[in-house]
Design an enzyme around this catalytic site. Structure first.
Site, short mmCIF file in Angstrom:
data_model
loop_
_atom_site.label_atom_id
_atom_site.label_comp_id
_atom_site.label_asym_id
_atom_site.label_seq_id
_atom_site.Cartn_x
_atom_site.Cartn_y
_atom_site.Cartn_z
N ILE A 25 -2.03 -7.68 13.88
CA ILE A 25 -0.85 -7.57 15.02
C ILE A 25 -1.42 -6.69 16.28
CG2 ILE A 25 1.52 -6.47 15.40
CD1 ILE A 25 1.57 -6.75 12.06
N ASN B 110 0.82 -1.20 -0.13
CA ASN B 110 0.01 0.00 0.11
C ASN B 110 0.93 1.04 -0.02
OD1 ASN B 110 0.59 0.94 2.87
ND2 ASN B 110 -0.19 -1.33 3.32
N LYS C 296 8.36 -16.92 -11.16
CA LYS C 296 7.59 -15.88 -11.57
C LYS C 296 6.41 -16.16 -12.43
CE LYS C 296 8.38 -11.71 -14.56
NZ LYS C 296 9.09 -11.06 -15.40
N ASP D 240 -3.81 -6.31 4.92
CA ASP D 240 -4.98 -7.17 5.61
C ASP D 240 -5.02 -8.65 5.27
OD1 ASP D 240 -6.00 -5.20 7.34
OD2 ASP D 240 -6.70 -4.30 5.86
O1 PMT Z 1 2.97 6.02 6.48
P1 PMT Z 1 2.71 7.33 6.21
O2 PMT Z 1 2.54 7.53 4.65
O3 PMT Z 1 2.88 8.46 7.15
O4 PMT Z 1 0.91 7.37 6.33
C1 PMT Z 1 0.33 7.22 7.65
C2 PMT Z 1 -0.76 6.24 7.80
C3 PMT Z 1 -1.92 6.87 7.06
C4 PMT Z 1 -0.55 5.05 7.17
C5 PMT Z 1 -1.23 6.25 9.40
O5 PMT Z 1 -1.53 7.46 10.03
C6 PMT Z 1 -2.35 5.28 9.40
O6 PMT Z 1 -3.44 5.44 9.40
N1 PMT Z 1 -2.00 4.01 10.14
C7 PMT Z 1 -2.92 2.77 9.98
C8 PMT Z 1 -3.28 2.22 8.72
C9 PMT Z 1 -4.12 1.23 8.76
O7 PMT Z 1 -4.04 -0.05 8.37
O8 PMT Z 1 -5.35 1.19 9.31
P2 PMT Z 1 -6.64 0.29 9.59
O9 PMT Z 1 -7.54 1.03 9.95
O10 PMT Z 1 -6.38 -0.74 8.31
O11 PMT Z 1 -6.07 -0.59 10.80
C10 PMT Z 1 -6.55 -0.53 12.12
C11 PMT Z 1 -5.18 -0.88 13.06
O12 PMT Z 1 -4.87 -2.02 13.22
C12 PMT Z 1 -3.90 -0.04 12.64
O13 PMT Z 1 -3.39 0.57 13.95
C13 PMT Z 1 -2.93 -1.00 12.17
O14 PMT Z 1 -1.67 -0.78 12.23
C14 PMT Z 1 -3.51 -2.30 12.76
N2 PMT Z 1 -3.41 -3.66 12.21
C15 PMT Z 1 -4.26 -3.51 11.00
C16 PMT Z 1 -4.21 -4.77 10.33
C17 PMT Z 1 -3.54 -5.84 10.67
N3 PMT Z 1 -3.36 -6.99 10.17
N4 PMT Z 1 -2.67 -5.73 12.03
C18 PMT Z 1 -2.88 -4.53 12.51
O15 PMT Z 1 -1.99 -4.35 13.39
#
Ligand code: PMT
Length: 401
Positions: free
Chosen positions: A307, A210, A289, A279
């Protein structure tokens, strides 16, 4: 606004070939709004002229304890009281020895005794001199006396030797300074921060990922370190240089990030998940490949482990902070994630706005915790990160008291 804006810094220069870097260092400090007054030892003047340092600092250079004219302009006690911070670089073996002994036989050593300001010493000398037992003894004494030591760097030296003793680069030195002007609200805590994207391999040359640049997570790591925390940054692939005072664990896949986080979070007080974790991952990774023979290609994906939820569901979980990157119904989804993942706090990021969030310099967020919320308007990620960490520190302290 830079954290160095209007800060009064005495830059002490002692004799060493690296003294030439002080012109660049001074220029960078003044660019950030700091007021710099340069104090040179007599040996320093053999390597860079007071005229150069006067020109770049915009202030007269002080070099003599017993000069009546200089004393009349700004006496040494006045100068010692003026300083918010004394930064000494390059600090030679001789200067370190004199400081460790508490000598006051020139203006710079006298100022160090007469000032209550924090003293940051960045040594630079030949690697053999640095390794010498006497220098190491002096170093330990200076640390015991409450002086802050940064560096030296390791690498090729002006004399041709290779090893520890290089003066840090001006940009590296400046990176350490904001910590001296911020209340150390995270002193004694261990903070783990995830940052950047994760990459999920499809075949040996392709992956799913991403747009996360890592900027927000790295800014948080820097801010946590400035506020006194011991920081571990678990980072997916980015183009960024990790902050100097942080341990950085580089990973690629979500599984790798999970296992690193499980390891380091055991000792952590605070866990902040800023990474944009993939995700889904490929159900199986092709060993060769994939060829472009088909018009359409269907990839089978399976869900990755979460995580943040895994860490936040541990029995002795650290204070757990998540991000919620959403494009609609931001508040509702964020609060739902806070509850589902057992979080203490969630930082909601409206990533439908391309000026903020992913791969931008700025961010704007709303932070939610069980009995409160706070909006943070758009600003650069490093300033925002300090404010977020100050809020996290406050909530963490309330919870643990
Ligand atoms: O890196 P930059 O370009 O500076 O951008 C910053 C950002 C937009 C990436 C950052 O500010 C941000 O919003 N990060 C979270 C991105 C995200 O994956 O959000 P989510 O809503 O999908 O996930 C929710 C939370 O669960 C997040 O804290 C994520 O780290 C965590 N997660 C999600 C999926 C997963 N499999 N494991 C996780 O730990």
């Amino acid at each position: 606004m830079s954290l160095l804006q209007n800060k009064k810094i005495i830059l002490g220069i002692s004799g060493g070939i690296a003294a030439y870097k002080c012109a660049e260092l001074t220029r960078r400090l003044t660019e950030q709004g700091a007021q710099v007054r340069v104090v040179m030892t007599s040996a320093a003047k053999a390597f860079i002229t007071p005229l150069t340092m006067q020109a770049v600092s915009g202030n007269p250079v002080s070099d003599d304890l017993l000069d009546p004219a200089a004393e009349a302009a700004m006496g040494h006690i006045e100068l010692a009281k003026w300083a918010d911070l004394i930064l000494i670089t390059p600090a030679s073996a001789d200067l370190m020895a004199r400081l460790a002994q508490g000598m006051a036989n020139d203006l710079l050593t006298t100022l160090c005794l007469a000032s209550a300001a924090p003293t940051v010493i960045s040594p630079a000398m030949n690697q053999q001199m640095w390794a010498a037992p006497a220098t190491q003894r002096n170093l330990e004494q200076l640390k015991k006396d409450g002086r802050f030591i940064i560096g030296p760097g390791v690498g090729e030296q002006a004399c041709g030797d290779v090893g520890a003793g290089r003066m840090l680069e001006p940009a590296q030195i400046i990176e350490y300074l904001p910590a001296f002007f911020l209340p150390q609200v995270l002193q004694g805590t261990k903070v783990v921060i995830t940052a950047g994207p994760t990459q999920e391999a499809i075949d040996p040359v392709r992956y799913i990922s991403n747009h996360s640049s890592g900027k927000m997570g790295y800014a948080l790591a820097q801010a946590a370190s400035w506020l006194g925390a011991q920081v571990t940054l678990v980072s997916g692939p980015t183009n960024l240089v990790p902050p100097q005072n942080c341990e950085c664990i580089a990973i690629k896949s979500t599984e790798q990030m999970l296992s690193a986080c499980q390891q380091v979070s055991q000792q952590a007080n605070i866990f902040i998940a800023c990474a944009a974790v993939a995700d889904y991952k490929a159900a199986s990774i092709e060993s060769h490949k994939i060829k472009k023979t088909q018009h359409q290609l269907n990839l089978q994906l399976t869900k990755n482990p979460d995580i943040l939820a895994t860490i936040a569901q541990q029995v002795d979980k650290p204070f757990s902070v998540g991000f919620a990157a959403e494009t609609q119904d931001v508040a509702r989804y964020a609060k739902d994630k806070m509850q589902r993942k057992n979080l203490d706090m969630i930082i909601a990021n409206d990533v439908s706005n391309q000026q903020i969030g992913f791969n931008s310099e700025q961010n704007a967020v709303t932070v939610y915790w069980p009995d409160g919320e706070l909006d943070f308007a758009a600003e650069d990620k490093s300033t925002l990160a300090i404010k977020l960490l100050q809020l996290i520190a406050k909530q963490y302290t309330q919870q643990t008291q």
